[in-house]
Design a protein around this motif. Sequence first.
Motif, mmCIF file in Angstrom:
data_model
loop_
_atom_site.group_PDB
_atom_site.id
_atom_site.type_symbol
_atom_site.label_atom_id
_atom_site.label_comp_id
_atom_site.label_asym_id
_atom_site.label_seq_id
_atom_site.Cartn_x
_atom_site.Cartn_y
_atom_site.Cartn_z
ATOM 1 N N HIS A 1 5.475 0.990 1.593
ATOM 2 C CA HIS A 1 4.627 1.418 2.709
ATOM 3 C C HIS A 1 5.316 1.063 4.018
ATOM 4 O O HIS A 1 5.942 0.012 4.139
ATOM 5 C CB HIS A 1 3.259 0.739 2.616
ATOM 6 C CG HIS A 1 2.213 1.366 3.466
ATOM 7 N ND1 HIS A 1 2.060 1.056 4.805
ATOM 8 C CD2 HIS A 1 1.280 2.318 3.182
ATOM 9 C CE1 HIS A 1 1.060 1.762 5.304
ATOM 10 N NE2 HIS A 1 0.573 2.549 4.340
ATOM 11 N N SER A 2 5.196 1.955 4.987
ATOM 12 C CA SER A 2 5.900 1.751 6.267
ATOM 13 C C SER A 2 5.474 0.469 6.970
ATOM 14 O O SER A 2 6.243 -0.113 7.742
ATOM 15 C CB SER A 2 5.666 2.947 7.185
ATOM 16 O OG SER A 2 4.276 3.125 7.424
ATOM 17 N N SER A 3 4.246 0.000 6.677
ATOM 18 C CA SER A 3 3.763 -1.225 7.326
ATOM 19 C C SER A 3 4.210 -2.487 6.588
ATOM 20 O O SER A 3 3.979 -3.592 7.073
ATOM 21 C CB SER A 3 2.235 -1.204 7.406
ATOM 22 O OG SER A 3 1.656 -1.227 6.108
ATOM 23 N N ALA A 4 4.820 -2.316 5.408
ATOM 24 C CA ALA A 4 5.244 -3.484 4.628
ATOM 25 C C ALA A 4 6.607 -3.248 4.014
ATOM 26 O O ALA A 4 6.758 -3.190 2.787
ATOM 27 C CB ALA A 4 4.204 -3.791 3.550
ATOM 28 N N ASP B 1 12.170 1.644 4.490
ATOM 29 C CA ASP B 1 11.146 1.560 3.453
ATOM 30 C C ASP B 1 11.576 2.166 2.118
ATOM 31 O O ASP B 1 10.743 2.433 1.258
ATOM 32 C CB ASP B 1 9.862 2.256 3.926
ATOM 33 C CG ASP B 1 10.088 3.722 4.285
ATOM 34 O OD1 ASP B 1 11.264 4.142 4.334
ATOM 35 O OD2 ASP B 1 9.101 4.439 4.511
ATOM 36 N N ALA C 1 0.561 -0.919 1.054
ATOM 37 C CA ALA C 1 0.576 -1.754 2.253
ATOM 38 C C ALA C 1 0.354 -3.221 1.930
ATOM 39 O O ALA C 1 0.800 -4.105 2.673
ATOM 40 C CB ALA C 1 -0.495 -1.263 3.235
ATOM 41 N N ASP C 2 -0.342 -3.509 0.814
ATOM 42 C CA ASP C 2 -0.568 -4.900 0.420
ATOM 43 C C ASP C 2 0.596 -5.480 -0.377
ATOM 44 O O ASP C 2 0.550 -6.617 -0.830
ATOM 45 C CB ASP C 2 -1.865 -5.020 -0.383
ATOM 46 C CG ASP C 2 -1.844 -4.194 -1.663
ATOM 47 O OD1 ASP C 2 -0.844 -3.486 -1.901
ATOM 48 O OD2 ASP C 2 -2.831 -4.255 -2.429
#
Length: 320
Positions: free
Chosen positions: A266-269, A298, A156-157
Amino acid sequence: MLSTMHDGYDATESSTVVSGGSGDTADGAFPATLRTALRRSGLPLDRVSERLRTQGLFVSPATLSSWQRGHRRPEHARSLRALDALDELLGLSDGTLRSLLGPRKPRGRVADSPRRNPGPHGHVQTAMGDGLAAVLRDADQRTQALVANEVVKVGADGAVTAVASTTVLRAHRHGATRATFAHIIDHEANEPPHISVTSGYVERSVYMKDLNLLVIDVHFGHVLAKLATEVTSYTIEVTPSGNPSTHYGRWEGSPVREYLLEARFHSSAPPRSCRHVYSEQIGASPLTEKCLAMNAPDRAHFLVTRCAPGVHGIAWGLAG
C-alpha cells in the motif's frame, strides 16, 4: 548471510546407494531393462541427459550410468518423473521403469544428508513430520509446474490481503486431473483464506494455521493427455487481521522452469527493505537470502529460472 541461490538439482541427491551391486539382485530387472533400452536407442548418456534437461529433469550422465549398472536406484519423486520421461524417450510402455523398481530396499548408506528424505515429499517430511506430509501425500504427481506468476498484495496495515496466482502446468503422464499448490501466508486471521478459481474448481483446501500454510487442490474439470498443458489461475483473499505480515512464500516439490513473484505494498505503508528468501523445507529457516531492489517505493519482485524445489518467497520489513 548466504547469497547463492540453488538453480537446479541432480537426481543423485535422492538415490539409494546399493552396496556391491551389479544389477544382479532382487531389483536387477530395473537396471537390466534400462541398460537394454539405452543400448537399443543408440543414444549416448550425455545426449539422454540433455533431452531430459529440456523437460526440466536434471539427471546427470553419471547418475544414468549408476542406474543402469544397479549401483543406485531412483527413490525421490523427481527421479521417478525422470523415469516416466525415459519410458517415452527409450520407446518403453508408460510406467515400465517405475514398475520394475519394486518397494524401496535400502542397502548400505543413504546418499542424502539427514535433513533430506528420499520419499515422494522428502522436503516436507523431514522439516515438519508426518502431519504435514499427510496433507500432501495424495497430491497428483502427474503434472509439473513449468511457469508460475504470483502477486502478493499488502494492505495499509502491513498485512497480506491477497495473492493472485497463475501457473502453467504440463502433464508428464496421461490422466492428470488436478494439481496441488502450497502457500505460506504470514497473517493472524482466525478464518481460513477464501479461494476464487478462474477455471476448474477447488477440490480440497487445507489451512494449517500453526504453519500459516494453505494447501489447495485445483481440479481442472477434465483429463489431461500426456504432455498436454494447462493453465490454473486463482486468487486467495485473506481476512483482515490488523497485524503486520513479514513474508510470503510458495512451496514446490519439483523444479519450476520460471517463477516470478511480485509484492505490491500500500502506498501509505511502503517497505523498508525486501529480500528474496529460499528454504529447502516448509517451516525451516531460510537457506539463502538476497536483497531486492525496489522497482518503485511500493513494489518489488524477483524472477528465478530453473527454480529449485523448496520454498521461494519474499520477506520484508516495514518502515516506521
